[in-house]
Enzyme design. Structure first.
Site, PDB file in Angstrom:
ATOM      1  CB  THR A 205      -0.974  -0.007   1.196  1.00 24.88           C
ATOM      2  OG1 THR A 205      -1.867   1.075   1.065  1.00 24.88           O
ATOM      3  CG2 THR A 205      -0.255   0.070   2.525  1.00 24.88           C
ATOM      4  CD1 TRP A 206       1.964   2.280  -3.469  1.00 22.75           C
ATOM      5  CD2 TRP A 206       0.886   3.804  -4.690  1.00 22.75           C
ATOM      6  NE1 TRP A 206       2.067   1.901  -4.775  1.00 22.75           N
ATOM      7  CE2 TRP A 206       1.407   2.821  -5.557  1.00 22.75           C
ATOM      8  CE3 TRP A 206       0.163   4.856  -5.232  1.00 22.75           C
ATOM      9  CZ2 TRP A 206       1.236   2.864  -6.926  1.00 22.75           C
ATOM     10  CZ3 TRP A 206       0.000   4.907  -6.599  1.00 22.75           C
ATOM     11  CH2 TRP A 206       0.538   3.918  -7.438  1.00 22.75           C
TER      12      TRP A 206
ATOM     13  CB  SER B 235       0.690   2.843   6.088  1.00 21.69           C
ATOM     14  OG  SER B 235       1.499   2.060   5.248  1.00 21.69           O
TER      15      SER B 235
ATOM     16  CG  HIS C 268      -1.011  -5.517  -2.673  1.00 19.94           C
ATOM     17  ND1 HIS C 268      -1.592  -5.246  -1.462  1.00 19.94           N
ATOM     18  CD2 HIS C 268      -0.806  -4.327  -3.266  1.00 19.94           C
ATOM     19  CE1 HIS C 268      -1.729  -3.935  -1.325  1.00 19.94           C
ATOM     20  NE2 HIS C 268      -1.255  -3.348  -2.412  1.00 19.94           N
ATOM     21  CB  CYS C 269       0.661  -7.105   2.460  1.00 22.97           C
ATOM     22  SG  CYS C 269       0.614  -5.318   2.562  1.00 22.97           S
ATOM     23  CG  LEU C 270      -4.791  -8.239   0.089  1.00 20.88           C
ATOM     24  CD1 LEU C 270      -5.715  -9.419   0.393  1.00 20.88           C
ATOM     25  CD2 LEU C 270      -5.249  -7.526  -1.168  1.00 20.88           C
ATOM     26  N   PRO C 271      -4.865  -4.307   2.418  1.00 15.11           N
ATOM     27  CG  PRO C 271      -6.149  -2.453   3.095  1.00 15.11           C
ATOM     28  CD  PRO C 271      -5.068  -3.390   3.564  1.00 15.11           C
TER      29      PRO C 271
ATOM     30  NE  ARG D  59      -1.259 -10.811   5.409  1.00 16.04           N
ATOM     31  CZ  ARG D  59      -1.496 -10.671   4.100  1.00 16.04           C
ATOM     32  NH1 ARG D  59      -0.577 -10.994   3.236  1.00 16.04           N
ATOM     33  NH2 ARG D  59      -2.649 -10.197   3.676  1.00 16.04           N
TER      34      ARG D  59
END
Length: 132
Positions: A50-51, A53, A88-91, A116
């Site tokens: 995510t760009w 946080s 991608h770790c989401l969201p 995870r």
């Protein structure tokens, strides 16, 4: 390991130096760039995060502008190795990765999320004394 970030978002210099040292000891390389196309060239795995946080919401407009050109899309994935996968770790937000990539056969995002979940459940069970 190839890392692409906009100027001003580079990895911590001390951690990067240690990473490069460990990589050299193990016949690996670490490459940093500000050009996403360069980072994905020859990649088997393409990962973004995510760009913006949690707690950085006030910086949303600034960060989206600074990360322009870093969106993972089909054009960027095509520059990676054939068969490359996406994580991608989401969201996820649409400016970070397109629907075409996140819902493609190359995406392992939901497998990653499930892994995870099981990891967190194992840690919680251990903390509650369910495992020795």
């Amino acid at each position: 390991v190839h890392i692409a970030t906009p100027a001003g978002y580079e990895p911590n210099a001390d951690i990067l130096a240690l990473t490069k040292q460990l990589a050299a000891e193990n016949n690996a390389k670490v490459f940093t760039t500000t050009v996403a196309d360069e980072a994905v060239k020859g990649a088997d795995v393409v990962v973004t995060d995510t760009w913006v946080s949690m707690g950085q919401e006030a910086e949303y407009e600034k960060r989206v502008k600074e990360f322009e050109g870093y969106q993972v899309n089909t054009e960027l994935m095509a520059k990676a190795n054939p068969g490359a996968v996406f994580l991608h770790c989401l969201p996820r937000h649409p400016e970070e990765v397109t629907d075409e990539v996140i819902y493609s056969d190359a995406s392992l995002v939901f497998n990653e999320a499930e892994n995870r979940m099981w990891t967190v459940m194992a840690v919680m069970s251990a903390q509650l004394g369910k495992f020795d």
